[in-house]
Scaffold this motif. Structure first.
Motif, mmCIF file in Angstrom:
data_model
loop_
_atom_site.group_PDB
_atom_site.id
_atom_site.type_symbol
_atom_site.label_atom_id
_atom_site.label_comp_id
_atom_site.label_asym_id
_atom_site.label_seq_id
_atom_site.Cartn_x
_atom_site.Cartn_y
_atom_site.Cartn_z
ATOM 1 N N VAL A 8 -6.367 -7.006 -6.045
ATOM 2 C CA VAL A 8 -5.381 -7.027 -5.176
ATOM 3 C C VAL A 8 -4.366 -5.954 -5.315
ATOM 4 C CG1 VAL A 8 -3.287 -8.450 -4.758
ATOM 5 C CG2 VAL A 8 -5.468 -9.598 -4.792
ATOM 6 N N SER A 9 -4.212 -5.374 -6.475
ATOM 7 C CA SER A 9 -3.299 -4.443 -6.882
ATOM 8 C C SER A 9 -3.795 -3.096 -6.026
ATOM 9 C CB SER A 9 -3.055 -4.095 -8.394
ATOM 10 O OG SER A 9 -2.361 -5.009 -8.949
ATOM 11 N N THR A 10 -5.175 -2.781 -6.221
ATOM 12 C CA THR A 10 -5.778 -1.494 -5.581
ATOM 13 C C THR A 10 -5.600 -1.685 -4.031
ATOM 14 O OG1 THR A 10 -7.076 -1.485 -7.830
ATOM 15 C CG2 THR A 10 -7.888 -0.357 -5.883
ATOM 16 N N LEU A 11 -6.080 -2.881 -3.621
ATOM 17 C CA LEU A 11 -5.939 -2.953 -2.236
ATOM 18 C C LEU A 11 -4.450 -2.846 -1.433
ATOM 19 C CD1 LEU A 11 -8.524 -5.851 -1.653
ATOM 20 C CD2 LEU A 11 -9.010 -3.296 -1.278
ATOM 21 N N CYS A 12 -3.596 -3.355 -2.252
ATOM 22 C CA CYS A 12 -2.122 -2.992 -1.802
ATOM 23 C C CYS A 12 -1.832 -1.733 -1.786
ATOM 24 C CB CYS A 12 -1.482 -4.065 -2.391
ATOM 25 S SG CYS A 12 -1.565 -5.628 -2.335
ATOM 26 N N ALA A 13 -2.264 -1.075 -2.888
ATOM 27 C CA ALA A 13 -1.902 0.370 -3.094
ATOM 28 C C ALA A 13 -2.533 1.306 -1.914
ATOM 29 C CB ALA A 13 -2.148 0.662 -4.395
ATOM 30 N N PHE A 14 -3.884 1.000 -1.533
ATOM 31 C CA PHE A 14 -4.407 1.451 -0.751
ATOM 32 C C PHE A 14 -3.831 1.369 0.798
ATOM 33 C CE2 PHE A 14 -7.879 2.543 -3.874
ATOM 34 C CZ PHE A 14 -8.005 3.937 -3.352
ATOM 35 N N ARG B 136 2.748 -5.857 -1.562
ATOM 36 C CA ARG B 136 2.364 -6.352 -2.774
ATOM 37 C C ARG B 136 3.103 -7.608 -3.044
ATOM 38 N NH1 ARG B 136 0.311 -8.883 -5.226
ATOM 39 N NH2 ARG B 136 -0.253 -9.040 -7.503
ATOM 40 N N ILE B 137 4.505 -7.412 -2.705
ATOM 41 C CA ILE B 137 5.226 -8.573 -2.765
ATOM 42 C C ILE B 137 4.912 -9.919 -1.733
ATOM 43 C CG2 ILE B 137 7.623 -9.597 -2.366
ATOM 44 C CD1 ILE B 137 8.594 -6.881 -3.146
ATOM 45 N N GLY B 138 4.323 -9.450 -0.572
ATOM 46 C CA GLY B 138 4.029 -10.257 0.390
ATOM 47 C C GLY B 138 2.873 -10.856 0.271
ATOM 48 N N ILE B 139 1.710 -10.076 -0.512
ATOM 49 C CA ILE B 139 0.728 -10.877 -1.024
ATOM 50 C C ILE B 139 0.626 -11.799 -2.084
ATOM 51 C CG2 ILE B 139 -1.654 -10.345 -2.412
ATOM 52 C CD1 ILE B 139 -1.606 -9.781 0.636
ATOM 53 N N TYR B 140 2.083 -11.499 -2.862
ATOM 54 C CA TYR B 140 2.321 -12.388 -4.273
ATOM 55 C C TYR B 140 2.742 -13.756 -3.577
ATOM 56 C CZ TYR B 140 4.773 -14.819 -7.794
ATOM 57 O OH TYR B 140 5.343 -15.660 -8.696
ATOM 58 N N PHE B 141 3.619 -13.824 -2.723
ATOM 59 C CA PHE B 141 4.171 -14.653 -1.939
ATOM 60 C C PHE B 141 3.011 -15.694 -1.506
ATOM 61 C CE2 PHE B 141 8.224 -12.898 -2.501
ATOM 62 C CZ PHE B 141 8.852 -13.856 -3.224
ATOM 63 N N ALA B 142 2.095 -14.853 -0.811
ATOM 64 C CA ALA B 142 0.705 -15.549 -0.015
ATOM 65 C C ALA B 142 0.108 -16.402 -0.778
ATOM 66 C CB ALA B 142 0.193 -14.806 0.843
ATOM 67 N N VAL C 87 1.984 -15.050 -14.446
ATOM 68 C CA VAL C 87 0.682 -15.190 -13.347
ATOM 69 C C VAL C 87 -0.232 -13.955 -13.544
ATOM 70 C CG1 VAL C 87 0.129 -15.144 -10.892
ATOM 71 C CG2 VAL C 87 2.302 -16.178 -11.649
ATOM 72 N N PHE C 88 -1.291 -14.278 -14.175
ATOM 73 C CA PHE C 88 -2.271 -13.298 -14.461
ATOM 74 C C PHE C 88 -3.771 -13.730 -14.593
ATOM 75 C CE2 PHE C 88 -4.862 -10.588 -17.195
ATOM 76 C CZ PHE C 88 -4.322 -9.095 -16.348
ATOM 77 N N VAL C 89 -4.566 -13.098 -13.762
ATOM 78 C CA VAL C 89 -6.163 -13.425 -13.931
ATOM 79 C C VAL C 89 -6.374 -11.889 -13.558
ATOM 80 C CG1 VAL C 89 -7.907 -14.516 -12.499
ATOM 81 C CG2 VAL C 89 -5.546 -15.570 -12.515
ATOM 82 N N LEU C 90 -7.386 -11.600 -14.238
ATOM 83 C CA LEU C 90 -7.749 -10.156 -14.255
ATOM 84 C C LEU C 90 -8.461 -9.454 -13.061
ATOM 85 C CD1 LEU C 90 -7.914 -7.706 -15.928
ATOM 86 C CD2 LEU C 90 -10.306 -8.199 -16.905
ATOM 87 N N VAL C 91 -9.354 -9.974 -12.625
ATOM 88 C CA VAL C 91 -10.174 -9.538 -11.412
ATOM 89 C C VAL C 91 -9.222 -9.583 -10.029
ATOM 90 C CG1 VAL C 91 -12.296 -9.800 -9.894
ATOM 91 C CG2 VAL C 91 -12.342 -10.226 -12.449
ATOM 92 N N PRO C 92 -8.531 -10.729 -9.766
ATOM 93 C CA PRO C 92 -7.696 -10.536 -8.811
ATOM 94 C C PRO C 92 -6.602 -9.489 -8.970
ATOM 95 C CG PRO C 92 -8.211 -12.922 -9.148
ATOM 96 C CD PRO C 92 -8.687 -12.268 -10.333
ATOM 97 N N PHE C 93 -6.146 -9.445 -10.187
ATOM 98 C CA PHE C 93 -5.173 -8.412 -10.556
ATOM 99 C C PHE C 93 -5.676 -6.979 -10.203
ATOM 100 C CE2 PHE C 93 -3.781 -5.344 -13.667
ATOM 101 C CZ PHE C 93 -2.346 -5.374 -13.684
ATOM 102 N N LEU C 94 -6.748 -6.751 -10.685
ATOM 103 C CA LEU C 94 -7.240 -5.290 -10.216
ATOM 104 C C LEU C 94 -7.413 -4.982 -8.813
ATOM 105 C CD1 LEU C 94 -9.600 -5.028 -13.271
ATOM 106 C CD2 LEU C 94 -7.443 -4.017 -12.980
ATOM 107 N N ALA D 87 0.932 3.214 -8.782
ATOM 108 C CA ALA D 87 2.006 2.929 -9.840
ATOM 109 C C ALA D 87 2.932 1.756 -9.247
ATOM 110 C CB ALA D 87 2.614 4.055 -9.968
ATOM 111 N N VAL D 88 3.373 1.763 -8.078
ATOM 112 C CA VAL D 88 4.091 0.704 -7.447
ATOM 113 C C VAL D 88 3.490 -0.656 -7.520
ATOM 114 C CG1 VAL D 88 5.190 -0.137 -5.283
ATOM 115 C CG2 VAL D 88 5.531 2.307 -6.266
ATOM 116 N N SER D 89 2.387 -0.541 -6.902
ATOM 117 C CA SER D 89 1.424 -1.710 -6.841
ATOM 118 C C SER D 89 1.020 -2.478 -8.188
ATOM 119 C CB SER D 89 0.042 -1.511 -6.025
ATOM 120 O OG SER D 89 -0.775 -2.804 -5.676
ATOM 121 N N PHE D 90 0.617 -1.553 -9.175
ATOM 122 C CA PHE D 90 0.287 -2.222 -10.546
ATOM 123 C C PHE D 90 1.656 -2.619 -11.364
ATOM 124 C CE2 PHE D 90 -3.852 -0.891 -9.763
ATOM 125 C CZ PHE D 90 -4.651 -1.710 -10.498
ATOM 126 N N GLY D 91 2.470 -1.795 -11.090
ATOM 127 C CA GLY D 91 3.991 -2.178 -11.584
ATOM 128 C C GLY D 91 4.512 -3.780 -11.191
#
Length: 77
Positions: A36-42, A66-72, A27-34, A12-16
C-alpha cells in the motif's frame, strides 16, 4: 534526476505516514504496509508528474491518497 527526487520524496511521505499510523494507532501488517505504501507513492508521483512536474503536488497528492487509503482500510473495522 528530477523524477528520482519526486519518487524518493513520494516514497518518504507514504512510508512516513504509514509509520505514523503504526506508531499512533498500532496498525501494522508487513505485506500490506509495503504494498500500500509503495502504490500510494507511485499514485502520488503520477499525479504530480502529470500535472507539470510540481514537487508540491506530488507530496500533497501522495499524502491525501495515503490518508484516504488508511481510512478506507480501517472503516470496516
Amino acid at each position: 534526476m528530477m523524477f528520482v527526487r519526486h519518487l524518493l520524496l513520494a516514497l518518504a511521505v507514504s512510508f512516513g505516514l504509514s509509520l505514523a499510523f503504526w506508531a499512533i494507532f498500532g496498525v501494522f501488517v508487513l505485506v500490506p504496509f509495503l504494498v500500500v505504501s509503495t502504490l500510494c507513492a507511485f499514485a502520488g508521483l503520477a499525479i504530480g508528474w502529470l500535472s507539470g512536474r510540481r514537487l508540491a503536488v506530488t507530496l500533497i497528492a501522495t499524502a491525501i491518497i495515503r490518508i484516504g487509503i488508511y481510512f478506507a482500510m480501517t472503516a470496516g473495522g
